[in-house]
Every structure is written in C-alpha cells, then in structure tokens.
Write an enzyme that holds these catalytic residues in place. Sequence first.
Site, PDB file in Angstrom:
ATOM      1  N   GLY A 103       0.775  -1.239   0.000  1.00 48.99           N
ATOM      2  CA  GLY A 103       0.000   0.000   0.000  1.00 48.99           C
ATOM      3  C   GLY A 103       0.802   1.281   0.000  1.00 48.99           C
ATOM      4  N   SER A 104       2.041   1.282  -0.486  1.00 45.18           N
ATOM      5  CA  SER A 104       2.812   2.538  -0.504  1.00 45.18           C
ATOM      6  C   SER A 104       2.187   3.543  -1.469  1.00 45.18           C
ATOM      7  CB  SER A 104       4.268   2.262  -0.892  1.00 45.18           C
ATOM      8  OG  SER A 104       4.362   1.872  -2.250  1.00 45.18           O
ATOM      9  N   MET A 122      -3.795  -6.809  -7.568  1.00 46.06           N
ATOM     10  CA  MET A 122      -3.139  -7.862  -8.357  1.00 46.06           C
ATOM     11  C   MET A 122      -4.103  -8.915  -8.888  1.00 46.06           C
ATOM     12  SD  MET A 122      -0.238  -6.550  -8.347  1.00 46.06           S
ATOM     13  CE  MET A 122       0.971  -7.704  -8.929  1.00 46.06           C
ATOM     14  N   ILE A 146      -6.852  -9.551 -12.383  1.00 47.79           N
ATOM     15  CA  ILE A 146      -7.430  -9.035 -13.627  1.00 47.79           C
ATOM     16  C   ILE A 146      -8.929  -8.870 -13.424  1.00 47.79           C
ATOM     17  CG2 ILE A 146      -7.851  -9.547 -16.074  1.00 47.79           C
ATOM     18  CD1 ILE A 146      -5.246 -11.303 -15.893  1.00 47.79           C
ATOM     19  N   ASN A 183      -5.558   2.430 -13.522  1.00 44.14           N
ATOM     20  CA  ASN A 183      -4.559   1.470 -13.026  1.00 44.14           C
ATOM     21  C   ASN A 183      -3.151   2.050 -13.103  1.00 44.14           C
ATOM     22  OD1 ASN A 183      -3.518  -1.108 -12.152  1.00 44.14           O
ATOM     23  ND2 ASN A 183      -2.917  -1.506 -14.287  1.00 44.14           N
ATOM     24  N   HIS A 211       0.923   0.867 -13.407  1.00 42.40           N
ATOM     25  CA  HIS A 211       1.765  -0.276 -13.785  1.00 42.40           C
ATOM     26  C   HIS A 211       3.218   0.169 -13.888  1.00 42.40           C
ATOM     27  CE1 HIS A 211       2.903  -4.118 -15.394  1.00 42.40           C
ATOM     28  NE2 HIS A 211       3.387  -3.559 -16.495  1.00 42.40           N
TER      29      HIS A 211
END
Length: 212
Positions: free
Chosen positions: A19-20, A97, A99, A114, A116
């Site tokens: 959760g950073s 994490m 889909i 999102n 990435h």
Amino acid sequence: MGSTDTRPKRLVVLVSGTGSNLQAILDACADTSLHAEVVAVVSNRADVFALQRADAAGVPAVHIGVHPDEERSDYDARLADVVAGFDPDLVVLAGWMRILTMSFLGWFPDRVVNLHPALPGELPGTGAIEQAWDEAVTGRRTTTGVMVHLVPDERVDGGPVLGTATVDIDVEAGFEQFVTLVHATEHRLLVDTLATLCSTDPTRNDRTEVSA
Ligand code: GRF
C-alpha cells in the site's frame, strides 16, 4: 474529467499488498495537493499492510476474499456491488493484483484507473520491475518507466494512457536502489495524474508526464 463540480472527488482504492501507493494518495488528500477523498480501501487479501494504512487514516478498510472455486466474474460482481456502495467518482487500482472482468468494469465506465511499473506496451503483467532489471543487467535496455492508464476492458495493463514517467536504470547502483526509484516515481506519477483527473481547473490538461 476537470468539471464545475467543486466537491472533492470520491476515490475507492483497490489494493492487494503493502500500500505505498495508497499512502501517497492518502497523504496528498490530507495536504490538499489532491482534491479528493479516499472513501474506502478494498483488498482481495486479508492482513495486508495497505488495510492497516486505511485504518490508521480512518478510512473504511474492506477485505473481499475469493470463495473457493468461485468464478472470476462472480467474484467481480460481488466486488462491484461493494465498491458501488461507496459511490466512487474514480476506482484506483494501486497494487491490485487481479485481472478485472467486465462484470466489474461494466459498472464503472471510464472511471477505473490502473498503475503499472512499465511504459505503455512494455512488460505487461507481474514482475515488470524484475524483468526490466534483468534486461538491463544483460545490456538489453537502459531505461524503463511507469504508467497510469484507464481500464476499459479485460486487457492486462493496457488501455488509454493518462500519464507516463521514464526511469533510467543504473546497474552500478544496484537493484534495491532501482526498486526504490521506481516506487518513488510511481507515487509521484499516480498522485499527479489523479490530481489532474480530480482538478476543478478546466485548463489542466489530461495527460501527465513526470521525470524520475
Ligand atoms: C506497485 O509497483 C504497482 O505498480 C504494482 O504493485 C506494486 C504495489 O505497490 N502493480 P504498493 O502495494 O502500492 O506498495
């Protein structure tokens, strides 16, 4: 986004781990650099540090576990029901994490964002940071990056790009330093991109670029 609606935007943040990135969002809401409020944090995994961060910030922390043999679309329909209950303006996938299928995405058109740790079209899926490092060590690349994008469908780490940042890979400095740099760049890009999306300033444009 950007609108005449001046109320802070309601964010539901989906997490699966430390959760950073969630913490970066919470801190930016608290110091008002982000005109938004996190109205709930939802995790598919129990006992993750991200849920403790939500608790510490006084934000509802919700664990929705996957039932044994549960179909992905059934889980996503349950998840959508809970998330919709918080009436989000945006659903932010910050280290989520799993889909998501249309059973979830269909409820929140153009509202799922999102993060990435790679540039558009590169290193989709898990392990992107490690892969970039391995390619750098073997001389196949010298940079990587991070991106924030919309999630209109079930593509993995694909969709309209909202923000990117390039990260140089200094093999001499070591893997730990590289990972720290990637995460710091993520925190900055995610907050800056959300700040643009949540801004009430119509002159703020929709594409964010930050340098590492
Ligand atoms: C981030 O690198 C994110 O891009 C990836 O998972 C990591 C989550 O980090 N999908 P954290 O849980 O926000 O610290």
